[in-house]
Design a protein around this motif. Structure first.
Motif, PDB file in Angstrom:
ATOM      1  N   ILE A 361       1.024  -0.539   0.002  1.00 44.83           N
ATOM      2  CA  ILE A 361      -0.161   0.061  -0.323  1.00 44.83           C
ATOM      3  C   ILE A 361       0.748   1.024   0.110  1.00 44.83           C
ATOM      4  O   ILE A 361       1.503   1.803   0.824  1.00 44.83           O
ATOM      5  CB  ILE A 361      -1.267  -0.046   1.017  1.00 44.83           C
ATOM      6  N   ARG A 362       0.599   2.027  -0.622  1.00 44.90           N
ATOM      7  CA  ARG A 362       1.422   2.773  -1.007  1.00 44.90           C
ATOM      8  C   ARG A 362       0.266   4.133  -1.121  1.00 44.90           C
ATOM      9  O   ARG A 362       0.020   4.792  -2.065  1.00 44.90           O
ATOM     10  CB  ARG A 362       2.642   3.293  -2.863  1.00 44.90           C
ATOM     11  N   ALA A 363       0.597   5.122  -0.370  1.00 39.96           N
ATOM     12  CA  ALA A 363      -0.009   6.771  -0.193  1.00 39.96           C
ATOM     13  C   ALA A 363       0.782   7.564  -0.177  1.00 39.96           C
ATOM     14  O   ALA A 363       1.971   7.886   1.027  1.00 39.96           O
ATOM     15  CB  ALA A 363      -1.168   6.378   1.015  1.00 39.96           C
ATOM     16  N   VAL A 364       0.211   8.230  -0.971  1.00 42.06           N
ATOM     17  CA  VAL A 364       1.565   9.964  -1.098  1.00 42.06           C
ATOM     18  C   VAL A 364      -0.159  11.071  -0.350  1.00 42.06           C
ATOM     19  O   VAL A 364      -0.794  11.311  -1.031  1.00 42.06           O
ATOM     20  CB  VAL A 364       2.225  10.247  -2.320  1.00 42.06           C
ATOM     21  N   LEU A 365       0.443  11.954   0.554  1.00 40.12           N
ATOM     22  CA  LEU A 365      -0.379  13.318   1.048  1.00 40.12           C
ATOM     23  C   LEU A 365      -1.374  13.709  -0.478  1.00 40.12           C
ATOM     24  O   LEU A 365       0.193  14.395  -0.974  1.00 40.12           O
ATOM     25  CB  LEU A 365      -0.243  13.517   1.856  1.00 40.12           C
ATOM     26  N   LYS A 366      -1.781  14.272  -0.837  1.00 44.47           N
ATOM     27  CA  LYS A 366      -2.407  14.994  -1.482  1.00 44.47           C
ATOM     28  C   LYS A 366      -1.700  16.129  -1.423  1.00 44.47           C
ATOM     29  O   LYS A 366      -2.305  16.891  -0.643  1.00 44.47           O
ATOM     30  CB  LYS A 366      -3.770  14.856  -2.147  1.00 44.47           C
ATOM     31  N   VAL A 367      -1.207  17.057  -2.264  1.00 46.71           N
ATOM     32  CA  VAL A 367      -1.525  18.812  -1.850  1.00 46.71           C
ATOM     33  C   VAL A 367      -2.434  19.209  -1.638  1.00 46.71           C
ATOM     34  O   VAL A 367      -3.730  19.467  -2.334  1.00 46.71           O
ATOM     35  CB  VAL A 367      -1.079  19.206  -3.270  1.00 46.71           C
ATOM     36  N   GLY A 368      -2.544  19.697  -0.498  1.00 44.57           N
ATOM     37  CA  GLY A 368      -3.747  21.067   0.054  1.00 44.57           C
ATOM     38  C   GLY A 368      -4.796  19.993   0.821  1.00 44.57           C
ATOM     39  O   GLY A 368      -5.363  20.327   1.434  1.00 44.57           O
ATOM     40  N   ALA A 369      -4.093  19.025   1.455  1.00 44.58           N
ATOM     41  CA  ALA A 369      -4.998  17.757   2.225  1.00 44.58           C
ATOM     42  C   ALA A 369      -5.580  17.843   3.495  1.00 44.58           C
ATOM     43  O   ALA A 369      -3.464  18.400   4.131  1.00 44.58           O
ATOM     44  CB  ALA A 369      -4.692  16.312   1.546  1.00 44.58           C
ATOM     45  N   ARG A 370      -6.294  18.438   4.292  1.00 45.66           N
ATOM     46  CA  ARG A 370      -5.969  18.287   5.482  1.00 45.66           C
ATOM     47  C   ARG A 370      -5.949  17.035   6.224  1.00 45.66           C
ATOM     48  O   ARG A 370      -6.405  16.391   5.283  1.00 45.66           O
ATOM     49  CB  ARG A 370      -7.363  19.249   5.828  1.00 45.66           C
ATOM     50  N   LEU A 371      -5.152  17.121   7.098  1.00 39.71           N
ATOM     51  CA  LEU A 371      -4.962  15.913   8.065  1.00 39.71           C
ATOM     52  C   LEU A 371      -5.884  15.281   8.911  1.00 39.71           C
ATOM     53  O   LEU A 371      -7.383  15.607   9.603  1.00 39.71           O
ATOM     54  CB  LEU A 371      -3.806  16.140   8.595  1.00 39.71           C
TER      55      LEU A 371
END
Length: 425
Positions: A361-371
């Motif tokens: 499972i490879r996950a990359v935080l999207k630009v502008g995503a809230r946490l």
């Protein structure tokens, strides 16, 4: 000649005879002039490796079929031989010929790369396998002297990959390929890398070498594992290699409270340990996650009690239930990470011959995503619905979370990551 053997259904004497409570043993022919057989011994939470000569393999099988394990399936070039032991230790042998085409054994579907064994010597097969491995454009190339691989016994002092360690060499390179895709183009501060369940730390040292020596990206890497002996061993190795930007911590993933990481790695963190690592990454806003799960027992145990008659054929057989529960668990994990603002991919880590635990499972935080919970709650200082990267909305995030919840609900199951993120049943 035996090509493979799998021993399963351990008896009550397995720990007394073999020293550990092994659940199964998988043995395969890998070639080589000295110890041509590679064996993996599996407990509930660990795997151990050993090489056998032909004589040692025959002695091991003779000593353990019917005593340590009730079942054994052997494959040769022409036959599949099954040994079944009853409660009294009496062993029954069943034999069947493998399908043939044009008078020759049908090899490709049954054995993949092992096809080279039919009509060719073991040495020819090894030469072919070595040539195939060397022809790949690996990030770490054979012939390059890499100190950590030499220290871990994967490479010789001359930089040649040890034949019995080619699978590990390929695994390390494949992981670095998948990591390379998510690295920032530049970084003014050292990247904070956190490796949960680091074990012997092949990948931990590989990441350090790749970032510092190949990519020239400054980094600080922390490996976390429960076992004091492996933590000490890895710390000693880092000291011997003169590596200054690595440290190893003995501790429980569920209780870890260190620095916020940029990238979180988990390779075969057993069962819910993967969930604690993923929850930590989400809550701390890790920019990337690379997780290869292992031993998803939590949902499996619950599916065995499912009263949903519609799914009875799927859950009746243990092997179906085991595989389905693993897929279901990882599907929920992927869905929840996406709901938390990550772009998620589920990739084949390495081929099934290397390990059956081969999904990443490879996950990359999207630009502008809230946490964290903000991604699904819609909370924002302006009172407006926060936008996630890629145009996703808080409503869409809630829908993703709800679909994961509905999947669990269909089987009456709980899942640790869902509970940790506050969206379980």
């Amino acid at each position: 000649m035996i090509l493979s053997a799998t021993l399963s259904k351990p008896t009550g004497k397995v720990e007394e005879i073999l020293g550990k409570k092994y659940e199964r043993v998988k043995i395969r022919f890998k070639g080589g002039p000295v110890s041509p057989y590679f064996a993996e011994f599996f407990t509930q939470t660990q795997s151990f490796h050993k090489n056998f000569t032909q004589a040692e393999l025959e002695e091991f099988l003779s000593a353990n079929i019917g005593r340590s394990f009730k079942n054994c399936v052997e494959r040769t070039e022409e036959k599949e031989i099954t040994f079944l032991a009853n409660k009294r230790g009496e062993v029954r042998r069943l034999e069947k010929a493998l399908a043939k085409t044009g008078g020759k054994p049908k090899t490709s579907a049954a054995f993949g790369e092992k096809a080279a064994l039919f009509g060719a010597s073991a040495s020819a097969f090894n030469a072919r396998k070595g040539a195939l491995n060397r022809s790949k454009n690996y990030i770490i190339k054979e012939g390059t002297q890499v100190p950590f691989l030499q220290a871990l016994g994967v490479m010789t002092d001359a930089g040649k990959v040890v034949a019995a360690k080619y699978d590990k060499f390929r695994q390390v390179n494949r992981f670095l390929e998948l990591l390379d895709d998510v690295l920032p183009s530049s970084s003014s501060e050292p990247l904070q890398i956190l490796d949960f369940g680091s074990g012997k730390s092949y990948l931990t040292f590989a990441v350090q070498y790749f970032l510092e020596s190949v990519k020239k990206i400054p980094c600080q890497i922390t490996g976390v594992d429960l076992k004091e002996d492996v933590i000490k061993s890895c710390s000693d190795l880092a000291a011997r290699l003169g590596v200054k930007n690595m440290n190893f911590v003995c501790g429980d993933i569920a209780k870890y409270s260190g620095k916020n990481p940029d990238i979180v790695i988990t390779l075969h963190a057993c069962d819910v340990a993967t969930d604690y690592a993923l929850a930590f990454a989400v809550e701390r806003g890790a920019k990337a996650i690379l997780s290869v799960p292992c031993c998803q027992k939590e949902v499996n145990a619950q599916l065995g009690r499912s009263s949903n008659a519609l799914f009875a054929p799927l859950l009746r057989h243990g092997i179906f239930r085991e595989r389905f529960s693993a897929l279901m668990t990882d599907a929920v994990r992927a869905q929840l990470l996406e709901a938390r603002g990550y772009k998620v991919q589920v990739l084949e880590f390495i081929d099934m011959e290397g390990t059956p635990k081969n999904l990443m499972i490879r996950a990359v935080l999207k630009v502008g995503a809230r946490l964290g919970q903000e991604a699904v709650s819609g909370a924002a200082p302006s009172g407006k619905e926060p936008a996630l990267g890629g145009g996703a909305s808080a409503a869409q995030s809630r829908a993703l979370e709800q679909s994961a919840r509905e999947l669990l609900k269909a089987f009456g199951a709980r899942q640790k990551l869902a509970d940790l993120l506050g969206c379980g049943l």
